[in-house]
Design a protein around this motif. Structure first.
Motif, PDB file in Angstrom:
ATOM      1  N   GLU A 143      43.289  43.385  51.145  1.00 14.78           N
ATOM      2  CA  GLU A 143      42.327  43.678  52.185  1.00 14.78           C
ATOM      3  C   GLU A 143      41.240  43.310  52.063  1.00 14.78           C
ATOM      4  OE1 GLU A 143      42.851  47.774  50.705  1.00 14.78           O
ATOM      5  OE2 GLU A 143      44.789  47.746  51.895  1.00 14.78           O
ATOM      6  N   LYS A 144      40.883  42.142  50.668  1.00 11.47           N
ATOM      7  CA  LYS A 144      39.929  41.557  50.069  1.00 11.47           C
ATOM      8  C   LYS A 144      39.884  40.181  50.506  1.00 11.47           C
ATOM      9  CE  LYS A 144      35.638  42.753  47.955  1.00 11.47           C
ATOM     10  NZ  LYS A 144      34.584  43.296  46.723  1.00 11.47           N
ATOM     11  N   TYR A 145      41.132  39.440  49.783  1.00 14.74           N
ATOM     12  CA  TYR A 145      40.501  38.108  50.403  1.00 14.74           C
ATOM     13  C   TYR A 145      41.462  37.378  50.683  1.00 14.74           C
ATOM     14  CZ  TYR A 145      37.775  39.061  45.790  1.00 14.74           C
ATOM     15  OH  TYR A 145      36.786  39.844  45.274  1.00 14.74           O
ATOM     16  N   TYR A 146      41.566  38.038  51.715  1.00  7.54           N
ATOM     17  CA  TYR A 146      42.852  37.660  53.281  1.00  7.54           C
ATOM     18  C   TYR A 146      42.471  36.262  53.565  1.00  7.54           C
ATOM     19  CZ  TYR A 146      46.473  36.869  56.823  1.00  7.54           C
ATOM     20  OH  TYR A 146      47.087  36.580  57.132  1.00  7.54           O
ATOM     21  N   ASN A 147      43.423  34.542  53.067  1.00  5.95           N
ATOM     22  CA  ASN A 147      42.888  33.059  54.043  1.00  5.95           C
ATOM     23  C   ASN A 147      41.354  33.608  53.490  1.00  5.95           C
ATOM     24  OD1 ASN A 147      45.383  33.497  55.128  1.00  5.95           O
ATOM     25  ND2 ASN A 147      44.008  34.082  56.802  1.00  5.95           N
ATOM     26  N   THR A 148      40.896  33.390  51.886  1.00  5.14           N
ATOM     27  CA  THR A 148      39.830  33.623  51.069  1.00  5.14           C
ATOM     28  C   THR A 148      40.327  33.514  49.828  1.00  5.14           C
ATOM     29  OG1 THR A 148      38.637  35.256  52.725  1.00  5.14           O
ATOM     30  CG2 THR A 148      37.723  34.166  50.476  1.00  5.14           C
ATOM     31  N   SER A 149      39.821  32.283  49.127  1.00  4.87           N
ATOM     32  CA  SER A 149      40.257  32.067  47.868  1.00  4.87           C
ATOM     33  C   SER A 149      39.233  33.157  47.149  1.00  4.87           C
ATOM     34  CB  SER A 149      39.556  30.914  47.038  1.00  4.87           C
ATOM     35  OG  SER A 149      38.381  30.343  47.531  1.00  4.87           O
ATOM     36  N   PHE A 150      39.613  33.390  45.341  1.00  4.71           N
ATOM     37  CA  PHE A 150      39.176  34.166  44.789  1.00  4.71           C
ATOM     38  C   PHE A 150      39.180  33.686  43.029  1.00  4.71           C
ATOM     39  CE2 PHE A 150      43.953  35.859  46.043  1.00  4.71           C
ATOM     40  CZ  PHE A 150      44.326  36.207  44.616  1.00  4.71           C
ATOM     41  N   PHE A 189      47.675  51.775  42.049  1.00  6.45           N
ATOM     42  CA  PHE A 189      47.445  50.676  41.968  1.00  6.45           C
ATOM     43  C   PHE A 189      47.920  49.187  42.460  1.00  6.45           C
ATOM     44  CE2 PHE A 189      45.230  46.532  40.738  1.00  6.45           C
ATOM     45  CZ  PHE A 189      44.157  46.802  41.680  1.00  6.45           C
ATOM     46  N   ASN A 190      47.633  48.780  44.199  1.00  6.92           N
ATOM     47  CA  ASN A 190      48.719  47.507  44.691  1.00  6.92           C
ATOM     48  C   ASN A 190      48.091  46.257  43.491  1.00  6.92           C
ATOM     49  OD1 ASN A 190      49.709  45.655  45.946  1.00  6.92           O
ATOM     50  ND2 ASN A 190      51.919  47.186  46.206  1.00  6.92           N
ATOM     51  N   LEU A 191      47.863  45.155  43.635  1.00  8.55           N
ATOM     52  CA  LEU A 191      47.322  44.537  43.677  1.00  8.55           C
ATOM     53  C   LEU A 191      47.738  43.553  44.290  1.00  8.55           C
ATOM     54  CD1 LEU A 191      44.971  42.672  41.550  1.00  8.55           C
ATOM     55  CD2 LEU A 191      46.566  41.662  40.507  1.00  8.55           C
ATOM     56  N   GLU A 247      35.969  37.907  39.990  1.00 15.79           N
ATOM     57  CA  GLU A 247      35.725  38.208  41.018  1.00 15.79           C
ATOM     58  C   GLU A 247      36.824  39.576  40.816  1.00 15.79           C
ATOM     59  OE1 GLU A 247      34.192  34.677  43.938  1.00 15.79           O
ATOM     60  OE2 GLU A 247      36.173  35.168  43.695  1.00 15.79           O
ATOM     61  N   ILE A 248      38.040  39.255  40.780  1.00 15.18           N
ATOM     62  CA  ILE A 248      38.833  40.598  40.597  1.00 15.18           C
ATOM     63  C   ILE A 248      38.572  41.780  39.601  1.00 15.18           C
ATOM     64  CG2 ILE A 248      41.869  41.445  41.076  1.00 15.18           C
ATOM     65  CD1 ILE A 248      40.670  39.570  43.089  1.00 15.18           C
ATOM     66  N   TYR A 249      37.819  41.344  38.708  1.00 14.36           N
ATOM     67  CA  TYR A 249      38.385  41.658  37.408  1.00 14.36           C
ATOM     68  C   TYR A 249      36.692  42.663  37.503  1.00 14.36           C
ATOM     69  CZ  TYR A 249      36.594  43.353  32.349  1.00 14.36           C
ATOM     70  OH  TYR A 249      36.846  44.258  31.724  1.00 14.36           O
ATOM     71  N   ASN A 250      35.605  41.802  38.024  1.00 14.25           N
ATOM     72  CA  ASN A 250      34.371  42.764  38.358  1.00 14.25           C
ATOM     73  C   ASN A 250      34.401  43.543  39.544  1.00 14.25           C
ATOM     74  OD1 ASN A 250      33.043  41.451  36.530  1.00 14.25           O
ATOM     75  ND2 ASN A 250      32.478  39.591  38.569  1.00 14.25           N
ATOM     76  N   ASP A 251      35.158  43.717  40.055  1.00  8.04           N
ATOM     77  CA  ASP A 251      36.049  44.127  41.450  1.00  8.04           C
ATOM     78  C   ASP A 251      36.365  45.437  41.268  1.00  8.04           C
ATOM     79  OD1 ASP A 251      34.243  42.635  43.769  1.00  8.04           O
ATOM     80  OD2 ASP A 251      36.162  41.696  44.238  1.00  8.04           O
ATOM     81  N   ILE A 252      37.348  46.338  40.424  1.00  8.52           N
ATOM     82  CA  ILE A 252      38.559  46.865  39.914  1.00  8.52           C
ATOM     83  C   ILE A 252      37.882  47.473  39.049  1.00  8.52           C
ATOM     84  CG2 ILE A 252      40.364  46.909  39.674  1.00  8.52           C
ATOM     85  CD1 ILE A 252      41.380  44.782  41.004  1.00  8.52           C
ATOM     86  N   ASN A 253      37.399  48.725  38.508  1.00  7.84           N
ATOM     87  CA  ASN A 253      37.024  49.658  37.445  1.00  7.84           C
ATOM     88  C   ASN A 253      38.862  50.433  36.726  1.00  7.84           C
ATOM     89  OD1 ASN A 253      35.865  50.948  35.758  1.00  7.84           O
ATOM     90  ND2 ASN A 253      35.435  52.102  37.098  1.00  7.84           N
ATOM     91  N   MET A 254      38.710  48.888  35.670  1.00 11.38           N
ATOM     92  CA  MET A 254      40.499  49.145  35.043  1.00 11.38           C
ATOM     93  C   MET A 254      40.489  48.103  33.760  1.00 11.38           C
ATOM     94  SD  MET A 254      42.907  49.757  38.215  1.00 11.38           S
ATOM     95  CE  MET A 254      43.860  50.744  37.998  1.00 11.38           C
ATOM     96  N   SER A 255      41.028  48.448  32.883  1.00  8.57           N
ATOM     97  CA  SER A 255      40.860  47.659  31.557  1.00  8.57           C
ATOM     98  C   SER A 255      41.567  46.296  31.714  1.00  8.57           C
ATOM     99  CB  SER A 255      41.961  48.084  31.571  1.00  8.57           C
ATOM    100  OG  SER A 255      43.120  47.721  31.340  1.00  8.57           O
ATOM    101  N   ARG A 256      40.422  45.431  31.514  1.00  7.50           N
ATOM    102  CA  ARG A 256      40.787  44.282  31.219  1.00  7.50           C
ATOM    103  C   ARG A 256      42.368  43.632  31.242  1.00  7.50           C
ATOM    104  NH1 ARG A 256      38.504  39.002  31.153  1.00  7.50           N
ATOM    105  NH2 ARG A 256      36.433  40.108  31.043  1.00  7.50           N
ATOM    106  N   ASP A 257      42.982  44.161  30.782  1.00  9.94           N
ATOM    107  CA  ASP A 257      44.184  43.789  29.848  1.00  9.94           C
ATOM    108  C   ASP A 257      45.379  44.647  30.665  1.00  9.94           C
ATOM    109  OD1 ASP A 257      43.767  43.191  27.644  1.00  9.94           O
ATOM    110  OD2 ASP A 257      44.783  45.376  26.671  1.00  9.94           O
ATOM    111  N   PHE A 258      44.707  45.768  31.588  1.00  7.27           N
ATOM    112  CA  PHE A 258      45.916  45.733  32.445  1.00  7.27           C
ATOM    113  C   PHE A 258      45.946  45.257  33.736  1.00  7.27           C
ATOM    114  CE2 PHE A 258      46.206  47.981  37.631  1.00  7.27           C
ATOM    115  CZ  PHE A 258      47.440  48.839  37.220  1.00  7.27           C
TER     116      PHE A 258
END
Length: 487
Positions: free
Chosen positions: A435-442, A427-429, A446-457
């Protein structure tokens, strides 16, 4: 494991709290970042739970603090319970959406009346606390909560039980309020009686003219002992109990000595409190001894009645204190000694009657506490409620609970399942964001909900981007949300 605490009606069923609810606790944002606690999200700590409705909190956190910690928002109406420390077992309801720290658990119920759970846990607090774990500071864990026995009754009966409990407790609360008002009235009568006694005496003399004043001086600490050898040593107000002081330690090398029936006055923080020496004793620098030429109780009652005025005479920047000169110049009433005896004898007869009333009030308040505990216990033994043929069965109630809980868990699982799956080593944040938020605020959520990984990571990866100065940060003033864009 025995999941019963006592006998309940045949139409009820012992289950565990986990079968009717889900527990979840909060977290604490990083205190090294003061801005985390300058937001508008209420954040509840365990010390704020006291069987109350929480609307306002001592601290408020930001959305960013919420997103970057284990703190989470619980809905208005949620039942909270303290897990740790001196407040363990205390509960409260949320009167607003709020986050909590890790010492507070939220009990989310399904179908059943949340107040039924609240009053049951109140009635079974001793049994719950007996299950605390740990040696240094025993705590309630979420596992203990989940495994705790719970008397499930039909939902209709739960509502009737809650209604009756609140009616009875309201009556007991009103009784206690009336008793407290009566107690305050009697306390005022005692003070007024004492005030009127001394107000009627016109003759006043400086204390130094009618007394010997001995300022205390602490002996060498090497002479202290706790075996009762030497003279009792008194150093300040903390040793004053009821009418006579109780020694914590003794000294074999007293420097200043008070005699029996001397008035002991606190002269250093706090100032003005008085007591009577019931034996010869050593006094430290926090006290002075006043050897009165008249009836010692006469002086005691008078000085006790003006102790706040004496305190106002104190000086000092580090702590409040009074000198021997100040004590010497306190004006005291001084009628003939035989009159002092008569006045105090009459006064103490009145005080005895007043204190009898206070004692009766105290007994009634203690009885109310016992009645409250007895009624709550009986309510959850099924002795204070009626059962109707029209009530749903406990079996159907349990089925509905399981159905609702299952739906909730499936929804939560779907949220996690629908997140894209990544391997940490792959994974490369920054690549994902481009790829997903180019020129878009976030937002972080939203990031956490989009990625199936632990919150701490995700938090750690996000912090790396901030440290590498690869993110622009702004605040959406409408939603008060922290927004990010890639640089």
């Amino acid at each position: 494991m025995d999941n019963t605490l006592y006998d309940i009606p045949d139409s009820w069923k012992w289950v565990t709290l986990n079968e009717v609810s889900i527990t979840n606790s909060g977290g604490t944002p990083d205190r090294k970042n003061p801005s985390n606690f300058k937001g508008d999200i209420p954040w509840v700590k365990s010390g704020e739970l006291n069987y109350n409705l929480i609307i306002h909190t001592e601290e408020y956190i930001t959305l960013e603090a919420l997103e970057f910690s284990n703190a989470k928002i619980f809905e208005k109406g949620s039942l909270l319970i303290a897990l740790y420390g001196n407040t363990v077992g205390r509960m409260a309801f949320l009167g607003t959406d709020a986050a909590t720290n890790q010492a507070v658990a939220c009990i989310k119920t399904f179908v059943i009346n949340s107040k039924y759970v609240y009053y049951y846990l109140m009635s079974a607090k001793d049994e719950l606390l007996n299950k605390r774990e740990g040696s240094a500071q025993p705590n309630i864990s979420q596992k203990v909560l989940n495994d705790f026995p719970f008397p499930l009754s039909p939902i209709e009966e739960q509502d009737r039980i809650v209604e009756k409990i609140e009616s009875i407790l309201s009556e007991l609360d009103k009784s206690n309020d009336d008793l407290l008002k009566s107690k305050e009235l009697v306390d005022k009568l005692i003070k007024k009686t004492i005030f009127n006694l001394f107000k009627a005496i016109s003759k006043r003399l400086p204390l130094s003219e009618v007394s010997q004043i001995i300022m205390g001086q602490s002996p060498n600490s090497k002479s202290y002992n706790y075996q009762g050898i030497g003279l009792p040593l008194f150093q300040g107000k903390k040793e004053f109990t009821n009418l006579f002081p109780i020694p914590e330690k003794w000294t074999t090398s007293p420097i200043r000595i008070a005699k029996e029936n001397d008035i002991l006055m606190s002269v250093r923080a706090p100032v003005g409190d008085v007591n009577i020496a019931n034996t010869e004793c050593s006094i430290g620098r926090g006290l002075c001894a006043i050897r009165f030429n008249g009836y010692y109780k006469f002086l005691f009652y008078y000085l006790d009645s003006i102790k706040h005025e004496i305190s106002d005479l104190g000086t000092g920047s580090t702590f409040n204190s009074i000198s021997k000169d100040i004590v010497s110049n306190i004006l005291v009433p001084y009628p003939p000694k035989e009159i002092q005896f008569e006045l105090i004898n009459d006064l103490e007869l009145k005080i005895i009657n007043y204190k009898k009333i206070l004692e009766d009030i105290g007994i009634q308040m203690t009885n109310n506490v016992s009645l409250r505990a007895k009624f709550l216990k009986e309510a959850f033994e099924g002795k204070q409620s009626e059962r109707y043929d029209s009530d749903s069965t406990v079996k159907s109630t349990l089925l509905k609970i399981r159905e609702e809980k299952s739906k909730y868990l499936i929804t939560q699982a779907d949220i996690i399942k629908n997140k894209p799956k990544f391997k940490k080593e792959e994974f490369n944040l920054i690549k994902f964001l481009k790829e997903k938020y180019y020129n878009t605020s976030f937002t972080f959520s939203e990031i956490y909900n989009d990625i199936n990984m632990s919150r701490d990571f995700i938090v750690n990866e996000f912090r790396k981007l901030e440290e590498e100065n690869k993110l622009n940060i702004s605040i959406d003033k409408i939603t008060n949300t922290v927004k990010y864009t890639l640089k």
